[in-house]
Write a protein that holds these residues in place. Sequence first.
Motif, PDB file in Angstrom:
ATOM      1  N   GLY A 241       0.820  -1.217   0.000  1.00 39.58           N
ATOM      2  CA  GLY A 241       0.000   0.000   0.000  1.00 39.58           C
ATOM      3  C   GLY A 241       0.857   1.271   0.000  1.00 39.58           C
ATOM      4  O   GLY A 241       0.328   2.380  -0.114  1.00 39.58           O
ATOM      5  N   HIS A 242       2.181   1.132   0.113  1.00 36.93           N
ATOM      6  CA  HIS A 242       3.069   2.310   0.158  1.00 36.93           C
ATOM      7  C   HIS A 242       2.938   3.133  -1.127  1.00 36.93           C
ATOM      8  O   HIS A 242       2.788   2.569  -2.211  1.00 36.93           O
ATOM      9  N   LYS A 326       7.691  -8.742   0.816  1.00 34.40           N
ATOM     10  CA  LYS A 326       7.469  -7.636   1.755  1.00 34.40           C
ATOM     11  C   LYS A 326       8.253  -6.392   1.326  1.00 34.40           C
ATOM     12  O   LYS A 326       9.419  -6.490   0.927  1.00 34.40           O
ATOM     13  N   VAL A 327       7.554  -5.253   1.419  1.00 39.83           N
ATOM     14  CA  VAL A 327       8.214  -3.979   1.123  1.00 39.83           C
ATOM     15  C   VAL A 327       8.617  -3.374   2.466  1.00 39.83           C
ATOM     16  O   VAL A 327       7.753  -3.101   3.308  1.00 39.83           O
ATOM     17  N   HIS A 328       9.925  -3.212   2.693  1.00 39.94           N
ATOM     18  CA  HIS A 328      10.403  -2.667   3.971  1.00 39.94           C
ATOM     19  C   HIS A 328      10.595  -1.163   3.833  1.00 39.94           C
ATOM     20  O   HIS A 328      11.223  -0.701   2.880  1.00 39.94           O
ATOM     21  N   THR A 329      10.032  -0.423   4.769  1.00 35.88           N
ATOM     22  CA  THR A 329      10.143   1.035   4.690  1.00 35.88           C
ATOM     23  C   THR A 329      10.911   1.583   5.887  1.00 35.88           C
ATOM     24  O   THR A 329      11.020   0.942   6.938  1.00 35.88           O
ATOM     25  N   ASN A 330      11.445   2.795   5.651  1.00 31.69           N
ATOM     26  CA  ASN A 330      12.107   3.501   6.734  1.00 31.69           C
ATOM     27  C   ASN A 330      11.480   4.892   6.742  1.00 31.69           C
ATOM     28  O   ASN A 330      11.798   5.702   5.868  1.00 31.69           O
ATOM     29  N   GLY A 331      10.585   5.104   7.657  1.00 30.04           N
ATOM     30  CA  GLY A 331       9.829   6.359   7.650  1.00 30.04           C
ATOM     31  C   GLY A 331       8.958   6.405   6.409  1.00 30.04           C
ATOM     32  O   GLY A 331       8.195   5.472   6.128  1.00 30.04           O
ATOM     33  N   GLU A 335      12.978   1.165   1.729  1.00 28.38           N
ATOM     34  CA  GLU A 335      14.400   0.930   1.984  1.00 28.38           C
ATOM     35  C   GLU A 335      14.896  -0.278   1.196  1.00 28.38           C
ATOM     36  O   GLU A 335      15.945  -0.259   0.582  1.00 28.38           O
ATOM     37  N   LYS A 336      14.113  -1.327   1.228  1.00 26.26           N
ATOM     38  CA  LYS A 336      14.497  -2.551   0.534  1.00 26.26           C
ATOM     39  C   LYS A 336      13.252  -3.414   0.328  1.00 26.26           C
ATOM     40  O   LYS A 336      12.208  -3.198   0.967  1.00 26.26           O
ATOM     41  N   VAL A 337      13.405  -4.393  -0.556  1.00 25.64           N
ATOM     42  CA  VAL A 337      12.270  -5.282  -0.825  1.00 25.64           C
ATOM     43  C   VAL A 337      12.721  -6.703  -0.529  1.00 25.64           C
ATOM     44  O   VAL A 337      13.765  -7.161  -1.020  1.00 25.64           O
ATOM     45  N   GLU A 338      11.935  -7.352   0.294  1.00 27.04           N
ATOM     46  CA  GLU A 338      12.274  -8.741   0.624  1.00 27.04           C
ATOM     47  C   GLU A 338      11.664  -9.653  -0.447  1.00 27.04           C
ATOM     48  O   GLU A 338      10.460  -9.573  -0.748  1.00 27.04           O
ATOM     49  N   GLU A 366      17.889  -4.058  -2.763  1.00 22.18           N
ATOM     50  CA  GLU A 366      17.854  -2.625  -2.445  1.00 22.18           C
ATOM     51  C   GLU A 366      17.023  -1.894  -3.484  1.00 22.18           C
ATOM     52  O   GLU A 366      17.289  -2.020  -4.691  1.00 22.18           O
ATOM     53  N   ALA A 367      16.006  -1.165  -3.055  1.00 23.84           N
ATOM     54  CA  ALA A 367      15.172  -0.416  -4.002  1.00 23.84           C
ATOM     55  C   ALA A 367      14.432   0.666  -3.250  1.00 23.84           C
ATOM     56  O   ALA A 367      14.122   0.508  -2.058  1.00 23.84           O
TER      57      ALA A 367
END
Length: 569
Positions: A241-242, A326-331, A335-338, A366-367
């Motif tokens: 949903g990001h 999974k889409v990993h976010t930082n704020g 940050e990266k995609v698992e 990394e993306a």
Amino acid sequence: MAEDKPIIFKTYRDLPLMPASLGRMTVNDTGSWRNVEPYYIDHTPPCNLKCPAGNDIVNFLRLTSEGKFRQAWELILETSPFPGVCGRVCPHPCESECNRDKLGGVINIHSIERFLADMNFEAPIQEVSIKYPDKKVAIIGSGPAGLACAWHLNRAGYPSTVFESHPQAGGMMRVGIPDYRLPKEVLDREIAAIQAGGTEIKTSCRVGDDITFDELMKEYAAIFIAVGFHQSRALGAEGEGHHDVVPGIEVLKRIALGEAHGLKEKVLVVGGGNTAMDAARSAHRLGAEVTVVYRRTRNEMPAIPEEIDELLAEGIPIDFLTTPVKVHTNGDVIEKVECIRMKLGEPDSSGRRRPVPIEGSNFFVEADQVITAIGETPDLGFVSEDLKVERWGVIADDFGVTNIPGVFAGGDAATGEGTVTHAIGSGSRAASAIINFIQGGELSEKDKLSPSLQRVDSKVVRFEDLNLDYFERQERIEPSHIALEERRGKFTEIYQTMDAARALYEAQRCMSCGTCPACDNCFVFCPDAAIAYSDEPGQKYVIDIMHCKGCGLCASECPRMCVEMKPVK
Ligand SMILES: Cc1cc2nc3c(=O)[nH]c(=O)nc-3n(C[C@H](O)[C@H](O)[C@H](O)COP(=O)(O)OP(=O)(O)OC[C@H]3O[C@@H](n4cnc5c(N)ncnc54)[C@H](O)[C@@H]3O)c2cc1C
């Protein structure tokens, strides 16, 4: 199926060119002892058979080979209003079974089509006259299906209005396929020709919002639904949903319409179809570092094979057997995609082997942006609830006939076939069905064949059917293209249009399988000089049957199987 043409019922006195046996005596009549006789029959060339738009390829190649470029182009226009588009983006199934393959490579049909369209650029379009002004047809969607339908309706004298939600017409030809494959001027000029023929196109007019389906039902003699696939499928990954997880068709649309594309630096494109390839190549051109992940292998990729090759050649890697979980976010930023590795299991409903995750194989890419391109579906929320629809589209037969009389559907939204040329064919067939509906008639079995097959026998001519004594090896030629290093940062068209000399050479390589180009072999080889030129339209030769002894040389020396010996009835 075409009827046999016994071109044999003339006496020698009728023949425009007298056979050598003119000084005949009844004693050399063969009538009583001949037990087989020749017939001219056109059979199906593999190219015509395979063209989803029903183009008469073998005959437009013949006209091109004779230097009759304008006539060749007009012959294509009888079936398709988009030769310039198809000459560029059609995956050319017509070339897939071309008999020239074994003698120098298949004919470069799409390049010739493109040449014809481009060289006739300035040619005036024939005016069409509207014969039935009170039988207006509403067409929803200005993609190739909708516009091909409008084109054929106009040519038959029916007016149409096309409703298009985007600010510009063309469907995926406009907002999907990028300029480096299909410059917009080409599309513009072919759409302008359709409009010149009397089609009204209302852009920025969404059926369902700006006008209702019911209003169309009341105001128009028939409706054709051709809304394509414009809703992106969800990934099913955590965090999708990001705001920086965007559908590929949305990115391509923004670029095509000159809007802010919002691309980031490191882009992960997910998918293996045309949308994935074009989104990745467009992002790469705009300076992003791009990686594509696809959950199966190259063999299962639905994208046009040449486009996959181009993507790889442009330096964009594809990570096969991989899917994001999974889409990993930082704020606020990604940050990266698992991702997880996959292996292929049993075939699924599409016939392709189902990808199965390999437990514990997770890794990170990394993306800072994810472009999703794992398939699209139609948005049919606006149609009458009586219309039978499925998740994948409207239920309609090959002619677009739906369960509601007067409502037709075609293109991707009904067939799911997924190419411009299939959509053109679908729109053309729907136009025939709409005309029949309005006229209260029925489609004949012949109408149900594509136009290029209506004039021929159903026998498909294959390589082994040809008389190879008459064909030499001649190598296929390719159009020139811009170098790889010139592509970054630009959307300049990659391939260039062939010049006339090359198009002529390439068209002259065509072996005209099953289609008589009047090569004169039958005329020359007849030992009884019983064959003469015909002056009847559409008929090339006449046979003085009273001098034919049924030797069969005309048939055996025909290079392309256009003469057949049949028992005397
Ligand atoms: C990125 C990409 C690349 C492709 N590359 C190729 C290629 O190289 N070769 C090829 O042959 N095919 C290619 N295709 C596929 C091809 O473009 C489609 O199969 C074809 O355009 C389908 O035609 P259509 O007329 O059915 O629908 P579309 O072209 O999708 O047109 C449908 C139109 O309907 C409009 N619409 C939708 N809903 C409404 C509504 N409610 N009211 C009014 N208007 C509406 C849409 O805005 C759209 O303009 C590609 C597709 C994509 C996405």
